[in-house]
Design an enzyme around this catalytic site. Sequence first.
Site, PDB file in Angstrom:
ATOM      1  N   PRO A   1      -5.871   0.300  -9.745  1.00  0.00           N
ATOM      2  CA  PRO A   1      -7.121   0.521  -9.787  1.00  0.00           C
ATOM      3  C   PRO A   1      -7.430  -1.724  -8.666  1.00  0.00           C
ATOM      4  O   PRO A   1      -7.191  -2.376  -8.884  1.00  0.00           O
ATOM      5  CB  PRO A   1      -8.055  -0.218 -10.936  1.00  0.00           C
ATOM      6  CG  PRO A   1      -6.819  -1.191 -11.485  1.00  0.00           C
ATOM      7  CD  PRO A   1      -5.476  -0.038 -11.375  1.00  0.00           C
TER       8      PRO A   1
ATOM      9  N   CYS B   1      -8.873  -8.648 -14.408  1.00  0.00           N
ATOM     10  CA  CYS B   1      -9.321  -9.679 -13.160  1.00  0.00           C
ATOM     11  C   CYS B   1      -9.329 -11.011 -13.877  1.00  0.00           C
ATOM     12  O   CYS B   1      -9.892 -11.130 -14.868  1.00  0.00           O
ATOM     13  CB  CYS B   1     -10.466  -8.944 -12.977  1.00  0.00           C
ATOM     14  SG  CYS B   1     -11.273  -9.367 -11.707  1.00  0.00           S
TER      15      CYS B   1
ATOM     16  N   ARG C   1      -1.282  -4.574  -3.345  1.00  0.00           N
ATOM     17  CA  ARG C   1      -1.544  -4.377  -2.152  1.00  0.00           C
ATOM     18  C   ARG C   1      -0.395  -4.036  -0.984  1.00  0.00           C
ATOM     19  O   ARG C   1      -0.473  -3.156  -0.620  1.00  0.00           O
ATOM     20  CB  ARG C   1      -1.195  -5.933  -1.746  1.00  0.00           C
ATOM     21  CG  ARG C   1      -0.955  -6.268  -0.069  1.00  0.00           C
ATOM     22  CD  ARG C   1      -1.665  -7.761   0.012  1.00  0.00           C
ATOM     23  NE  ARG C   1      -1.665  -8.272   1.353  1.00  0.00           N
ATOM     24  CZ  ARG C   1      -2.132  -8.341   2.484  1.00  0.00           C
ATOM     25  NH1 ARG C   1      -3.369  -8.079   2.008  1.00  0.00           N
ATOM     26  NH2 ARG C   1      -1.696  -8.382   3.464  1.00  0.00           N
TER      27      ARG C   1
END
Length: 355
Positions: free
Chosen positions: A22, A101, A225
């Site tokens: 995500p 997060c 990434r």
Amino acid sequence: MKNHCDINDLFTNETLVKVAAPMVRYSKLQFRTLVRKYGCDLCFSPMIIADSFIKSLKARESDFSTSNEDTPLSVQFAANNNEDFVTAAKYCDGVDLNCGCPQRWAMKEGYGADLLKKPQIIKDSVLQLRNSIPKPFAVSVKIRINPDIRLTVELCKSLEAAGITFITVHSRTPSQRCEPINLNALQDIKQSIKIPLIANGDIRSLDDALLMQELTGCNGVMAARGLLQNPALFSGYDKTPVACVEAWVKLAIESEMPFQCFHHHLVFMLEKILPKPERRIFNVLSSTPDVLDSLVNYFSIEVPVRNNLSRFRTDIIYKDETISESSYFLDKISKTTPQLPFEDYLSDSCYLFGE
């Protein structure tokens, strides 16, 4: 109506489940469609703030769209209470609670890694959702590790008992950014639970994914990434193939993707295949025609005719008009998702994507 997929079957049928992470602003339908063409088994939506999603039509239409082919799909929610998490769970094959997060805005609001300090809320959210929606609907949690790995193992065992389908572990603490991941922690977690473990962090190639499984015994790997730089990563390509760039252009044009998102993805994709002088020029282009001309001139790719794109059309099937718009969404988003300059995206990718 969309046909739902049993995510459990992936862990039975695949030796190594390959997962697209995500990513705020990036892992939307078009990008998920692209990585599925190149060996990605399971995709996550961008992290969505659950209470905004519930209360705002604009939040749902902006943050979430899907198609019949967009499966298996897990929608990741940031929630700081049980009710929001349970109410938001629909239109997908599974839901994931973000407990990893590390961004300051998320932790200030009680989302993401802040929940690691409140393990009972995490467990109660899983229990309530599992009791509300029967299997095979997948319920998962994504976490970062505690400096005391024993606490992380205890949390994973608690969530397994609560009924989660699998768990994703980013093997850094919330305060770490680009430090090496903790492989020993992943090994300890895997040895302590029976449910599938997805390992996250530092996956830049298919070889990295296979090595991660060899060293930790994980059932799946998640890339962020690495997939942005090379959406064909899981197919074994060491850099983005030109055919992948061409496919992205078609997907973006046919869906009328906003220029900024279209261009940002290409900046990542071309990082390893465009020489530095050309990259400097490409990265500051400011219009879709300029970008397309540059790609055609350098790669000789085919660009679809812009007034005849029906054969590339993505059939978006999600649209909810049951709740009227209010100022709630704009107020909430302005407080929780500050706009970052593009340079920050590129220079601080560890912070943005958690890898």
